[in-house]
Design an enzyme around this catalytic site. Sequence first.
Site, PDB file in Angstrom:
ATOM      1  N   ASP A   8       0.855  -1.196   0.000  1.00 17.08           N
ATOM      2  CA  ASP A   8       0.000   0.000   0.000  1.00 17.08           C
ATOM      3  C   ASP A   8       0.890   1.244   0.000  1.00 17.08           C
ATOM      4  OD1 ASP A   8       0.866   0.289   2.609  1.00 17.08           O
ATOM      5  OD2 ASP A   8      -1.127   0.206   3.524  1.00 17.08           O
ATOM      6  N   HIS A  98       6.441 -25.530   8.359  1.00 14.01           N
ATOM      7  CA  HIS A  98       5.303 -26.160   9.049  1.00 14.01           C
ATOM      8  C   HIS A  98       3.955 -25.799   8.444  1.00 14.01           C
ATOM      9  CE1 HIS A  98       7.572 -26.864  13.120  1.00 14.01           C
ATOM     10  NE2 HIS A  98       8.253 -27.292  12.062  1.00 14.01           N
ATOM     11  N   HIS A 133       2.780 -32.136   9.310  1.00  8.73           N
ATOM     12  CA  HIS A 133       2.347 -30.781   8.987  1.00  8.73           C
ATOM     13  C   HIS A 133       1.366 -30.768   7.807  1.00  8.73           C
ATOM     14  CE1 HIS A 133       5.281 -29.469  11.816  1.00  8.73           C
ATOM     15  NE2 HIS A 133       6.269 -30.030  11.135  1.00  8.73           N
TER      16      HIS A 133
END
Length: 164
Positions: A8, A98, A133
Amino acid sequence: MRIAIGNDHVAVELKNIITDHLKGLGHEVVNYGTDSTERFDYPVPGYRVGRAVASGEADLGVLICGTGVGISLAANKVRGVRAAVCSEPYSARLSREHNDTNVLAFGARVVGPELAKMIVDAWLGAGFEGGRHARRVAMLAEIEETQRLAAAEESPGGSAFWYR
Ligand code: RB5
């Protein structure tokens, strides 16, 4: 790698620094952010980068706003996006290993250029570990797709419990 970058109005300078850094590492960088300091609401670049990653136009995405929070929330609304705000390299690395993040976010008002480069390097240098995971990341997708999570309904620990 093809990396989508978005920002932004408060993060133009840091976006340029990170773009140069990524190019220096040999990546192709596509700019979905603003190059002006005129107000540019963070959901726009967050959405654009999220779409680019989810559609496969880009391999990964990097988002920068004041804190990284708003722009990551926008990206996370796009199905298939896993964006994380990371203000240090350890979380950035673990978010890939993960959580299989495909979008990295941080804040131009939070981290300086050198720390930002270290965060990016840690993130890009890591890979998803899979295994246990993968099951958890699949659960995230289940919530996203169905607004439900079977494991939460089946598990005894999943019922509401109030500490008193
Ligand atoms: C803009 O003032 C600011 O709100 C934005 O950059 C970001 O920090 C939002 O999460």
